[in-house]
Write a protein that holds these residues in place. Sequence first.
Motif, PDB file in Angstrom:
ATOM      1  N   THR A 140       0.850  -1.188   0.000  1.00 20.26           N
ATOM      2  CA  THR A 140       0.000   0.000   0.000  1.00 20.26           C
ATOM      3  C   THR A 140       0.888   1.240   0.000  1.00 20.26           C
ATOM      4  O   THR A 140       2.091   1.159   0.274  1.00 20.26           O
ATOM      5  CB  THR A 140      -0.910   0.051   1.248  1.00 20.26           C
ATOM      6  N   VAL A 141       0.285   2.379  -0.286  1.00 20.77           N
ATOM      7  CA  VAL A 141       1.031   3.628  -0.202  1.00 20.77           C
ATOM      8  C   VAL A 141       1.548   3.833   1.223  1.00 20.77           C
ATOM      9  O   VAL A 141       2.688   4.255   1.434  1.00 20.77           O
ATOM     10  CB  VAL A 141       0.151   4.817  -0.632  1.00 20.77           C
ATOM     11  N   TRP A 142       0.739   3.490   2.230  1.00 22.57           N
ATOM     12  CA  TRP A 142       1.095   3.750   3.627  1.00 22.57           C
ATOM     13  C   TRP A 142       2.211   2.813   4.118  1.00 22.57           C
ATOM     14  O   TRP A 142       3.142   3.242   4.775  1.00 22.57           O
ATOM     15  CB  TRP A 142      -0.146   3.596   4.508  1.00 22.57           C
ATOM     16  N   ARG A 143       2.135   1.546   3.780  1.00 21.35           N
ATOM     17  CA  ARG A 143       3.104   0.578   4.283  1.00 21.35           C
ATOM     18  C   ARG A 143       4.317   0.391   3.365  1.00 21.35           C
ATOM     19  O   ARG A 143       5.313  -0.208   3.754  1.00 21.35           O
ATOM     20  CB  ARG A 143       2.441  -0.790   4.484  1.00 21.35           C
ATOM     21  N   GLY A 144       4.234   0.913   2.153  1.00 18.16           N
ATOM     22  CA  GLY A 144       5.264   0.656   1.161  1.00 18.16           C
ATOM     23  C   GLY A 144       4.812  -0.432   0.201  1.00 18.16           C
ATOM     24  O   GLY A 144       3.868  -1.181   0.480  1.00 18.16           O
ATOM     25  N   PHE A 145       5.486  -0.521  -0.929  1.00 21.25           N
ATOM     26  CA  PHE A 145       5.030  -1.462  -1.953  1.00 21.25           C
ATOM     27  C   PHE A 145       6.201  -1.936  -2.797  1.00 21.25           C
ATOM     28  O   PHE A 145       7.298  -1.369  -2.773  1.00 21.25           O
ATOM     29  CB  PHE A 145       3.957  -0.809  -2.840  1.00 21.25           C
ATOM     30  N   GLN A 146       5.940  -2.997  -3.555  1.00 18.78           N
ATOM     31  CA  GLN A 146       6.916  -3.509  -4.499  1.00 18.78           C
ATOM     32  C   GLN A 146       6.188  -4.131  -5.681  1.00 18.78           C
ATOM     33  O   GLN A 146       5.033  -4.544  -5.561  1.00 18.78           O
ATOM     34  CB  GLN A 146       7.824  -4.537  -3.833  1.00 18.78           C
ATOM     35  N   GLY A 147       6.875  -4.174  -6.817  1.00 14.25           N
ATOM     36  CA  GLY A 147       6.277  -4.751  -8.010  1.00 14.25           C
ATOM     37  C   GLY A 147       7.352  -5.166  -8.998  1.00 14.25           C
ATOM     38  O   GLY A 147       8.508  -4.747  -8.901  1.00 14.25           O
ATOM     39  N   GLN A 148       6.944  -6.011  -9.948  1.00 15.33           N
ATOM     40  CA  GLN A 148       7.856  -6.527 -10.966  1.00 15.33           C
ATOM     41  C   GLN A 148       7.386  -6.084 -12.350  1.00 15.33           C
ATOM     42  O   GLN A 148       6.203  -5.829 -12.569  1.00 15.33           O
ATOM     43  CB  GLN A 148       7.910  -8.060 -10.905  1.00 15.33           C
ATOM     44  N   ASP A 149       8.333  -6.047 -13.281  1.00 12.46           N
ATOM     45  CA  ASP A 149       8.027  -5.815 -14.706  1.00 12.46           C
ATOM     46  C   ASP A 149       7.150  -4.585 -14.911  1.00 12.46           C
ATOM     47  O   ASP A 149       6.019  -4.670 -15.397  1.00 12.46           O
ATOM     48  CB  ASP A 149       7.360  -7.053 -15.314  1.00 12.46           C
ATOM     49  N   TRP A 150       7.683  -3.439 -14.559  1.00 17.46           N
ATOM     50  CA  TRP A 150       6.962  -2.177 -14.727  1.00 17.46           C
ATOM     51  C   TRP A 150       7.086  -1.680 -16.164  1.00 17.46           C
ATOM     52  O   TRP A 150       8.131  -1.812 -16.800  1.00 17.46           O
ATOM     53  CB  TRP A 150       7.522  -1.115 -13.794  1.00 17.46           C
ATOM     54  N   LEU A 151       6.023  -1.061 -16.645  1.00 14.00           N
ATOM     55  CA  LEU A 151       6.036  -0.367 -17.930  1.00 14.00           C
ATOM     56  C   LEU A 151       5.434   1.013 -17.724  1.00 14.00           C
ATOM     57  O   LEU A 151       4.294   1.139 -17.268  1.00 14.00           O
ATOM     58  CB  LEU A 151       5.235  -1.135 -18.985  1.00 14.00           C
TER      59      LEU A 151
END
Length: 203
Positions: free
Chosen positions: A34-45
């Motif tokens: 989440t925005v509040w807890r932080g986030f991560q993701g793969q393969d961004w475009l």
Amino acid sequence: AWWIIGTESGLRFALYRLPVLANVHIHAKELRGTVWRGFQGQDWLIMTPGADVTLSSAEFKWQPQLLRQRQLHIQHLRIGQIHISPKQTPPKPDQTPPQLPKSLKLPLQVAVDEISVEGITYGIKKEPLLLGSHISYVYRNHEHRLLLGNVRTYWNDMKGQVSLADAAPFALNGQITGQGELEQTPVKGWMQLSGSLKQPLLQ
């Protein structure tokens, strides 16, 4: 407001829907957090009118509770491999030369402990612009300070720091050292910055 910053669906709305208003389209796989807890993701475009940018991964972590103390503390923004694919765009009409702002003051203290990237490539041939590098940033006591932990290219590794006052004439001060190899010959360099943002001095 809490739905946007406190839920995963709100995160997706903030990253996928809001940038569209500026003609920027973002997609990512395996987006978690989440925005509040932080986030991560793969393969961004990230698609913009001028270029398409891909990120192999991105992870953001911060301490939002410190906002109540007028502090913005970002623990890290870690980005994997970045590739930039430029697009052909029509020439822009002549624009007024950029002017220095009246002030660079921020409404709160800022600390960014780590911004790192595994590397940056450009164009069809994937020309390397940057190797694995990391920097940090602090704004405190009316001063912006950029710390170059290690900025690496194929020909040079740079370290140092640069500071900039937040009030005109924006006093500039810094020192950067570098070492690398040129035509199989080891080389070292040193650069001192002084003066102001309007009239920088380089030694």
